[in-house]
Design an enzyme around this catalytic site. Sequence first.
Site, short mmCIF file in Angstrom:
data_model
loop_
_atom_site.label_atom_id
_atom_site.label_comp_id
_atom_site.label_asym_id
_atom_site.label_seq_id
_atom_site.Cartn_x
_atom_site.Cartn_y
_atom_site.Cartn_z
N GLN A 144 -30.42 -17.02 21.51
CA GLN A 144 -30.04 -16.10 20.43
C GLN A 144 -28.83 -16.61 19.66
O GLN A 144 -28.00 -17.34 20.22
CB GLN A 144 -29.67 -14.72 21.03
CG GLN A 144 -30.84 -13.99 21.69
CD GLN A 144 -31.90 -13.59 20.68
OE1 GLN A 144 -31.60 -13.03 19.64
NE2 GLN A 144 -33.15 -13.92 20.97
N SER A 145 -28.72 -16.22 18.40
CA SER A 145 -27.53 -16.45 17.56
C SER A 145 -27.15 -17.92 17.45
O SER A 145 -25.97 -18.25 17.40
CB SER A 145 -26.33 -15.65 18.08
OG SER A 145 -26.67 -14.31 18.27
N ARG A 146 -28.12 -18.79 17.48
CA ARG A 146 -27.91 -20.24 17.40
C ARG A 146 -27.08 -20.80 18.56
O ARG A 146 -26.58 -21.91 18.47
CB ARG A 146 -27.21 -20.62 16.08
CG ARG A 146 -28.08 -20.37 14.87
CD ARG A 146 -27.37 -20.74 13.60
NE ARG A 146 -28.26 -20.57 12.45
CZ ARG A 146 -29.00 -21.55 11.94
NH1 ARG A 146 -28.95 -22.75 12.47
NH2 ARG A 146 -29.77 -21.32 10.91
N LEU A 147 -26.89 -20.04 19.61
CA LEU A 147 -26.13 -20.55 20.75
C LEU A 147 -27.10 -21.21 21.73
O LEU A 147 -27.27 -20.80 22.88
CB LEU A 147 -25.34 -19.40 21.42
CG LEU A 147 -24.32 -18.72 20.52
CD1 LEU A 147 -23.56 -17.65 21.28
CD2 LEU A 147 -23.32 -19.75 19.97
N HIS A 148 -27.78 -22.24 21.22
CA HIS A 148 -28.82 -22.89 22.01
C HIS A 148 -28.23 -23.71 23.15
O HIS A 148 -27.09 -24.14 23.09
CB HIS A 148 -29.64 -23.81 21.10
CG HIS A 148 -30.06 -23.16 19.83
ND1 HIS A 148 -30.77 -21.98 19.80
CD2 HIS A 148 -29.86 -23.52 18.53
CE1 HIS A 148 -31.00 -21.64 18.55
NE2 HIS A 148 -30.45 -22.54 17.75
#
Length: 171
Positions: A144-148
């Site tokens: 989620q939220s580009r917190l890959h």
Amino acid sequence: MLAIVSDACSVVSSRMVLLKGVDKDGFVWYTNYESQKALEISENPNASLLFYWDGLHRQARVEGFVEKVSDEESEQYFHSHLRGSQIGAIVSKQSTVIPGRHSLCQEYNDLEAKFSDGSPIPKPKQWGGYRLKPEIFEFWQGQQSRLHDRIRYTPEVVDGKRLWKIDRLAP
Ligand SMILES: Cc1cc2nc3c(=O)[nH]c(=O)nc-3n(C[C@H](O)[C@H](O)[C@H](O)COP(=O)(O)O)c2cc1C
């Protein structure tokens, strides 16, 4: 996807190949040893593979060194194909310019007639497999939220033992 850098002109080229095998020795695919990619591999055997699973939001990157598989391995794999694919492999002078589809079809039909008695179709000498021996892996998992998540494995030698150094990278 397989990407290679040609030393002669320092450009990168990439293409899809079908992964036919993976084990502790590396990643295997089959192709034409006179194709553009084969020429590039002979100039610079470093290459990278990229795998992507859309549904899982996952990517795997592999970098390493490419070498030919043994003749026996290529021979065995070639003869496991349907006869039509074996003939197709003979017909295609991969990466060369051809006058049109008709020339492929003509040669295919001629060979199909030649081998219509069911006799074994000899593997062309320029057809065979390559194995990429991995040096670096990176596994990417979408979050989620580009917190890959990005986890990179690089080989390191500790006390004479070959281990993996595992790092988490910023996404
Ligand atoms: C899904 C897919 C799988 C492919 N698998 C192979 C393969 O296993 N071997 C191969 O030589 N070409 C395969 N190709 C064709 C290559 O992408 C490429 O067009 C061909 O190998 C010629 O590349 P080159 O001129 O750079 O050598 C595949 C293409 C697609 C779209």
